[in-house]
Motif scaffolding. Structure first.
Motif, PDB file in Angstrom:
ATOM      1  N   UNK A  90       0.323  -0.781  -2.739  1.00  0.00           N
ATOM      2  CA  UNK A  90       0.528   0.430  -1.936  1.00  0.00           C
ATOM      3  C   UNK A  90       0.115   0.245  -0.473  1.00  0.00           C
ATOM      4  N   UNK A  91      -0.257  -1.002  -0.134  1.00  0.00           N
ATOM      5  CA  UNK A  91      -0.658  -1.364   1.233  1.00  0.00           C
ATOM      6  C   UNK A  91      -1.927  -0.634   1.690  1.00  0.00           C
ATOM      7  N   UNK A  92      -2.752  -0.248   0.718  1.00  0.00           N
ATOM      8  CA  UNK A  92      -4.032   0.374   1.058  1.00  0.00           C
ATOM      9  C   UNK A  92      -5.075  -0.684   1.420  1.00  0.00           C
ATOM     10  N   UNK A 152      11.800  -5.783  -2.203  1.00  0.00           N
ATOM     11  CA  UNK A 152      13.145  -5.198  -2.067  1.00  0.00           C
ATOM     12  C   UNK A 152      13.246  -3.781  -2.630  1.00  0.00           C
ATOM     13  N   UNK A 153      12.167  -3.265  -3.188  1.00  0.00           N
ATOM     14  CA  UNK A 153      12.220  -1.957  -3.851  1.00  0.00           C
ATOM     15  C   UNK A 153      12.374  -0.822  -2.849  1.00  0.00           C
ATOM     16  N   UNK A 158       9.581   2.531  -5.899  1.00  0.00           N
ATOM     17  CA  UNK A 158       8.123   2.431  -5.757  1.00  0.00           C
ATOM     18  C   UNK A 158       7.429   3.664  -6.355  1.00  0.00           C
ATOM     19  N   UNK A 159       8.008   4.833  -6.127  1.00  0.00           N
ATOM     20  CA  UNK A 159       7.431   6.063  -6.672  1.00  0.00           C
ATOM     21  C   UNK A 159       7.478   6.051  -8.198  1.00  0.00           C
ATOM     22  N   UNK A 160       8.568   5.515  -8.752  1.00  0.00           N
ATOM     23  CA  UNK A 160       8.679   5.408 -10.211  1.00  0.00           C
ATOM     24  C   UNK A 160       7.627   4.459 -10.775  1.00  0.00           C
TER      25      UNK A 160
END
Length: 201
Positions: A90-92, A152-153, A158-160
């Motif tokens: 999630x790039x956190x 590539x998503x 990503x939400x799924x």
């Protein structure tokens, strides 16, 4: 009959009777001693078996406890490592091979901890640990899918993935609680009842 002869015969009969009585008494004493020895031997053997069973039970209980603790500790390590991986996705936090490596190691620790627990049982602990292990393997497969497609998503995909991960984490938490309950009951000697399978397995 001559009185001397009568006395001699009487004495002979008495001697035979005395010898016979002594022999019978000796046989009875031998039988009594043998029966006493057999009874003592049986009691000694039973005592040794009882002690052996008690020692084996104590050993088995300690081994089960040790295996359960290893599994629960491995699960704690896995949840921390999995959290770091999803935060990285999630790039956190900054992407790092160390984070991914730690996560892979935590999955392997779960696998190593599960198999001794499976062998040592008891049935309810084995069932609960198997369910937790299978859910972790499913979670791991989903994380690997996430890792392969992350570049590539779309945002929707990503939400799924995130929604599925949250649901899986909730299910893992329930399975972890079931294992804790099973281990606790087992260590208290209440391992006869099997709990129904966790929903979603």
């Amino acid at each position: 009959m001559d009185e001397g002869l009568v006395a001699l015969v009487t004495a002979g009969v008495g001697l035979v009777g005395a010898l016979g009585g002594a022999a019978m008494g000796g046989l009875a004493a031998v039988r009594g001693a043998r029966m006493g020895a057999e009874t003592t031997a049986r009691a000694t053997i039973e005592q040794a078996r009882t002690q052996e069973r008690a020692q084996h039970g104590y050993w088995l209980r300690n081994e089960r406890k040790r295996a359960a603790v290893l599994m629960l500790e491995a699960y704690d390590g896995f949840t921390l490592a999995a959290s770091d991986v999803t935060r990285m996705f999630d790039l956190e936090i900054e992407a790092s091979t160390d984070v991914w490596s730690a996560y892979g190691s935590s999955v392997n620790e779960i696998r190593r901890a599960y198999f001794p627990l499976r062998l040592l049982r008891p049935a309810r602990v084995h069932q609960a640990s198997r369910e937790l292990w299978q859910l972790i393997e499913q979670y791991h497969a989903a994380i690997e899918e996430w890792a392969r497609g992350i570049m590539t998503a779309t945002n929707e995909v990503r939400a799924e993935w995130r929604a599925r991960e949250e649901q899986q984490r909730y299910t893992l938490g329930r399975a972890h609680s079931d294992l804790l309950d099973a281990v606790s009951d087992s260590l208290q000697g209440n391992d006869a009842v099997l709990r129904p399978a966790t929903d979603g397995v």
